[in-house]
Design an enzyme around this catalytic site. Structure first.
Site, PDB file in Angstrom:
ATOM      1  N   SER A  22       0.814  -1.214   0.000  1.00 10.82           N
ATOM      2  CA  SER A  22       0.000   0.000   0.000  1.00 10.82           C
ATOM      3  C   SER A  22       0.846   1.261   0.000  1.00 10.82           C
ATOM      4  O   SER A  22       0.438   2.286  -0.510  1.00 10.82           O
ATOM      5  CB  SER A  22      -0.944   0.005   1.187  1.00 10.82           C
ATOM      6  OG  SER A  22      -1.765  -1.141   1.129  1.00 10.82           O
ATOM      7  N   LYS A  25       1.622   2.757  -3.281  1.00 11.41           N
ATOM      8  CA  LYS A  25       0.567   3.564  -3.886  1.00 11.41           C
ATOM      9  C   LYS A  25       0.720   5.046  -3.557  1.00 11.41           C
ATOM     10  O   LYS A  25       0.299   5.901  -4.325  1.00 11.41           O
ATOM     11  CB  LYS A  25      -0.808   3.095  -3.404  1.00 11.41           C
ATOM     12  CG  LYS A  25      -1.408   2.017  -4.282  1.00 11.41           C
ATOM     13  CD  LYS A  25      -1.196   0.657  -3.758  1.00 11.41           C
ATOM     14  CE  LYS A  25      -1.809  -0.405  -4.631  1.00 11.41           C
ATOM     15  NZ  LYS A  25      -1.485  -1.732  -4.158  1.00 11.41           N
ATOM     16  N   SER A  82      -6.670   0.370  -2.686  1.00 13.54           N
ATOM     17  CA  SER A  82      -5.340  -0.179  -2.957  1.00 13.54           C
ATOM     18  C   SER A  82      -5.312  -0.968  -4.271  1.00 13.54           C
ATOM     19  O   SER A  82      -4.733  -2.047  -4.354  1.00 13.54           O
ATOM     20  CB  SER A  82      -4.920  -1.076  -1.784  1.00 13.54           C
ATOM     21  OG  SER A  82      -3.519  -1.107  -1.689  1.00 13.54           O
TER      22      SER A  82
END
Length: 182
Positions: A22, A25, A82
């Site tokens: 994550s 991202k 995500s």
């Protein structure tokens, strides 16, 4: 803004590299937003989803090849659910290929002084040979703080509990780690 979570992060071994699906991202978001802020891309850009993006494994926005979505929606989907497939679509739109986009990610990491960070893809999904994007807690802290200062609107996105698009019959709950960080 205040960053109360700093203390919590510092209890961990601060330079240990951590696995960061994550967290990747956040860098993908940052690189894309930098392109938007310099006028090289627009949040209104309509992106046609490639076969490669649609076939991306792991957590997804259930993109289908040929589908058309705005950069804005794709960015929201990576921060809220995500979505790995959206990362690839964004990367291809900004740089022509995911590989080229990853170069921008690593360049940005250097620019921000993230010394224990290395990206191999735009989503953080582990590669076939278990190679994974790496990032230390310290780097993560630095990156997150930088993104929040530069693009505070990311906080509006991360406050959204879910993403829902009528026309797509898709609804996803927020899985974003930023929520736990701030």
């Amino acid at each position: 803004g205040e960053f109360e979570s700093g203390e919590i992060l510092y209890e961990y071994s601060i330079d240990t590299q951590i696995e960061v699906a994550s967290m990747t991202k956040i860098m993908t978001y940052l690189v894309a937003m930098d392109q938007v802020s310099t006028g090289k891309a627009s949040l209104d850009d309509v992106i046609t989803i490639s076969q490669k993006a649609a076939k991306t494994p792991g957590s997804s926005f259930k993109l289908e090849e040929g589908e058309k979505l705005s950069l804005k929606v794709l960015l929201e989907s990576i921060m809220i659910v995500s979505a790995n497939d959206s990362c690839v679509a964004i990367a291809e739109h900004i740089s022509g290929s995911e590989e080229e986009f990853v170069k921008l990610m690593n360049r940005k990491a250097k620019e921000l002084g993230l010394e224990k960070t290395k990206y191999f893809n735009s989503s953080g999904y582990p590669l076939k040979n278990d190679v994974e994007n790496m990032m230390s807690t310290r780097d993560l802290f630095k990156l997150t703080r930088y993104v929040i200062e530069k693009y505070p609107q990311v906080l509006e996105i991360t406050k959204m509990n879910k993403i829902f698009i009528d026309s797509r019959d898709y609804s996803g709950e927020n899985t974003n780690p930023l929520l736990n960080l701030i």
